[in-house]
Design an enzyme around this catalytic site. Structure first.
Site, PDB file in Angstrom:
ATOM      1  N   GLU A  28     -19.650 -52.864 -28.426  1.00 41.63           N
ATOM      2  CA  GLU A  28     -20.791 -52.024 -28.759  1.00 41.63           C
ATOM      3  C   GLU A  28     -20.552 -52.019 -30.251  1.00 41.63           C
ATOM      4  O   GLU A  28     -19.736 -51.228 -30.886  1.00 41.63           O
ATOM      5  CB  GLU A  28     -20.998 -50.915 -28.119  1.00 41.63           C
ATOM      6  CG  GLU A  28     -22.320 -50.127 -28.474  1.00 41.63           C
ATOM      7  CD  GLU A  28     -22.556 -49.008 -27.602  1.00 41.63           C
ATOM      8  OE1 GLU A  28     -23.366 -48.978 -26.805  1.00 41.63           O
ATOM      9  OE2 GLU A  28     -21.989 -47.992 -28.196  1.00 41.63           O
ATOM     10  N   GLN A  47     -32.391 -52.782 -42.998  1.00 40.31           N
ATOM     11  CA  GLN A  47     -32.151 -54.176 -43.659  1.00 40.31           C
ATOM     12  C   GLN A  47     -30.749 -54.701 -43.120  1.00 40.31           C
ATOM     13  O   GLN A  47     -29.883 -53.844 -43.353  1.00 40.31           O
ATOM     14  CB  GLN A  47     -32.299 -54.253 -45.035  1.00 40.31           C
ATOM     15  CG  GLN A  47     -32.079 -55.487 -45.589  1.00 40.31           C
ATOM     16  CD  GLN A  47     -32.205 -55.423 -47.562  1.00 40.31           C
ATOM     17  OE1 GLN A  47     -33.027 -54.733 -47.805  1.00 40.31           O
ATOM     18  NE2 GLN A  47     -31.521 -56.137 -48.179  1.00 40.31           N
ATOM     19  N   ASP A  48     -30.636 -55.797 -42.570  1.00 38.88           N
ATOM     20  CA  ASP A  48     -29.340 -56.577 -42.360  1.00 38.88           C
ATOM     21  C   ASP A  48     -29.009 -57.656 -43.434  1.00 38.88           C
ATOM     22  O   ASP A  48     -30.020 -58.371 -43.518  1.00 38.88           O
ATOM     23  CB  ASP A  48     -29.340 -57.114 -41.102  1.00 38.88           C
ATOM     24  CG  ASP A  48     -29.135 -55.976 -39.623  1.00 38.88           C
ATOM     25  OD1 ASP A  48     -29.104 -54.846 -40.380  1.00 38.88           O
ATOM     26  OD2 ASP A  48     -29.408 -56.245 -38.812  1.00 38.88           O
ATOM     27  N   ARG A  59     -16.864 -60.158 -54.104  1.00 39.20           N
ATOM     28  CA  ARG A  59     -17.911 -59.793 -54.298  1.00 39.20           C
ATOM     29  C   ARG A  59     -18.095 -58.382 -54.648  1.00 39.20           C
ATOM     30  O   ARG A  59     -18.197 -57.501 -53.623  1.00 39.20           O
ATOM     31  CB  ARG A  59     -18.898 -60.348 -52.875  1.00 39.20           C
ATOM     32  CG  ARG A  59     -19.121 -61.767 -52.690  1.00 39.20           C
ATOM     33  CD  ARG A  59     -19.956 -61.878 -51.317  1.00 39.20           C
ATOM     34  NE  ARG A  59     -19.935 -63.378 -50.904  1.00 39.20           N
ATOM     35  CZ  ARG A  59     -21.087 -64.189 -51.672  1.00 39.20           C
ATOM     36  NH1 ARG A  59     -22.021 -63.757 -52.343  1.00 39.20           N
ATOM     37  NH2 ARG A  59     -21.058 -65.465 -51.144  1.00 39.20           N
ATOM     38  N   HIS A  62     -20.540 -53.547 -56.345  1.00 36.36           N
ATOM     39  CA  HIS A  62     -22.018 -53.369 -56.329  1.00 36.36           C
ATOM     40  C   HIS A  62     -22.607 -52.105 -56.033  1.00 36.36           C
ATOM     41  O   HIS A  62     -21.980 -51.517 -55.138  1.00 36.36           O
ATOM     42  CB  HIS A  62     -22.771 -54.442 -55.998  1.00 36.36           C
ATOM     43  CG  HIS A  62     -22.374 -55.780 -56.159  1.00 36.36           C
ATOM     44  ND1 HIS A  62     -22.127 -56.940 -55.235  1.00 36.36           N
ATOM     45  CD2 HIS A  62     -22.197 -56.320 -57.356  1.00 36.36           C
ATOM     46  CE1 HIS A  62     -21.536 -58.010 -55.788  1.00 36.36           C
ATOM     47  NE2 HIS A  62     -21.457 -57.442 -57.334  1.00 36.36           N
ATOM     48  N   LYS A  72     -24.304 -48.158 -46.347  1.00 34.33           N
ATOM     49  CA  LYS A  72     -23.982 -49.382 -45.877  1.00 34.33           C
ATOM     50  C   LYS A  72     -23.105 -49.304 -44.359  1.00 34.33           C
ATOM     51  O   LYS A  72     -22.264 -48.232 -44.540  1.00 34.33           O
ATOM     52  CB  LYS A  72     -23.475 -50.439 -46.561  1.00 34.33           C
ATOM     53  CG  LYS A  72     -24.278 -50.724 -47.728  1.00 34.33           C
ATOM     54  CD  LYS A  72     -23.528 -51.699 -48.680  1.00 34.33           C
ATOM     55  CE  LYS A  72     -24.357 -51.933 -49.892  1.00 34.33           C
ATOM     56  NZ  LYS A  72     -24.017 -52.650 -51.297  1.00 34.33           N
ATOM     57  N   HIS A 119     -19.521 -50.979 -53.864  1.00 34.46           N
ATOM     58  CA  HIS A 119     -18.697 -51.487 -52.850  1.00 34.46           C
ATOM     59  C   HIS A 119     -18.578 -53.128 -53.117  1.00 34.46           C
ATOM     60  O   HIS A 119     -19.243 -53.869 -53.831  1.00 34.46           O
ATOM     61  CB  HIS A 119     -19.737 -51.598 -51.601  1.00 34.46           C
ATOM     62  CG  HIS A 119     -19.236 -52.317 -50.431  1.00 34.46           C
ATOM     63  ND1 HIS A 119     -19.836 -53.796 -50.251  1.00 34.46           N
ATOM     64  CD2 HIS A 119     -18.401 -52.195 -49.626  1.00 34.46           C
ATOM     65  CE1 HIS A 119     -19.297 -54.153 -49.234  1.00 34.46           C
ATOM     66  NE2 HIS A 119     -18.333 -53.343 -48.791  1.00 34.46           N
ATOM     67  N   TYR A 132     -23.536 -56.692 -42.970  1.00 31.60           N
ATOM     68  CA  TYR A 132     -23.797 -55.225 -43.275  1.00 31.60           C
ATOM     69  C   TYR A 132     -25.251 -54.700 -43.033  1.00 31.60           C
ATOM     70  O   TYR A 132     -26.310 -55.532 -43.117  1.00 31.60           O
ATOM     71  CB  TYR A 132     -23.263 -54.713 -44.446  1.00 31.60           C
ATOM     72  CG  TYR A 132     -23.901 -55.602 -45.765  1.00 31.60           C
ATOM     73  CD1 TYR A 132     -24.729 -54.749 -46.552  1.00 31.60           C
ATOM     74  CD2 TYR A 132     -23.357 -56.576 -46.171  1.00 31.60           C
ATOM     75  CE1 TYR A 132     -25.233 -55.420 -47.764  1.00 31.60           C
ATOM     76  CE2 TYR A 132     -23.738 -57.406 -47.172  1.00 31.60           C
ATOM     77  CZ  TYR A 132     -24.799 -56.804 -48.118  1.00 31.60           C
ATOM     78  OH  TYR A 132     -25.276 -57.391 -49.142  1.00 31.60           O
ATOM     79  N   ASP A 170     -21.016 -61.270 -61.779  1.00 30.50           N
ATOM     80  CA  ASP A 170     -20.002 -60.319 -61.440  1.00 30.50           C
ATOM     81  C   ASP A 170     -18.838 -60.406 -62.581  1.00 30.50           C
ATOM     82  O   ASP A 170     -18.183 -59.429 -62.884  1.00 30.50           O
ATOM     83  CB  ASP A 170     -19.345 -60.531 -60.147  1.00 30.50           C
ATOM     84  CG  ASP A 170     -20.185 -60.207 -58.829  1.00 30.50           C
ATOM     85  OD1 ASP A 170     -21.109 -59.641 -59.216  1.00 30.50           O
ATOM     86  OD2 ASP A 170     -19.857 -60.198 -57.818  1.00 30.50           O
TER      87      ASP A 170
END
Length: 181
Positions: A28, A47-48, A59, A62, A72, A119, A132, A170
């Site tokens: 789960e 939002q996913d 990445r 941010h 998140k 993150h 996420y 980035d």
């Protein structure tokens, strides 16, 4: 489910229980009631997001500011990443500090990152799928970032510099001091 708060207050490592047998496994990954219980408040995800990246892709780092800040819940569906969060809360004892944790499909660990944190992650395996949930919708005008190799943060990304792959966007991020936090 095992939940451990990190040294950054409000940031939690979540280890879902995995049930394995000869067919595979079951776990789960999210339960609103349990989530609310350990946080002591309600977070509603709206939002996913999912990304696929190859080894060495960073990445990072941010964040969203103001009314569009995002909490998140992150995890890895395939592969391994080093996940990094930086505390941007000016009134926090850990302002400017970071944690780094390996997330993988094998260890099943997830990380809850509250609002007001930067993150990012780097892919350690040949490829990785990263997933996420966010508690607020993305807003381009509210996005910010910090360059991954800021010397004041001293983040060890676990890969040699020549193996790191960044987007042009980035590469242009400011250092922590000039990030406008």
């Amino acid at each position: 489910m095992n939940v451990t708060e990190t040294e950054l207050k409000g940031c939690f490592v979540i280890e879902p229980l995995q049930f394995k047998d000869d067919r595979g496994y079951f776990l789960e990954t999210y339960n609103q009631r349990k989530f609310d219980d350990f946080l002591g408040r309600r977070v509603t995800f709206v939002q996913d997001n999912q990304s696929f990246s190859r080894k060495g892709v960073i990445r990072a780092l941010h964040y969203q500011i103001g009314e569009h800040a995002q909490a998140k819940l992150v995890r890895v569906l395939q592969g391994r990443v080093l996940d990094v969060v930086v505390d941007l809360r000016k009134d926090s004892k850990t302002f400017g500090n970071h944690i780094a944790i390996e997330l993988s499909h094998e260890n099943g660990k997830q990380l809850f990152i509250p609002r007001s944190f930067a993150h990012g992650f780097v892919v350690l395996s040949e490829t990785a799928e990263f997933f996420y949930k966010c508690d607020n919708h993305y807003n381009k005008a509210s996005e910010g970032g910090i360059i991954y190799n800021d010397s004041s943060l001293s983040i060890d990304w676990k890969l040699p510099e020549e193996e790191l792959i960044l987007s042009e966007k980035d590469r242009q991020l400011p250092n922590f001091e000039n990030a406008g936090i």
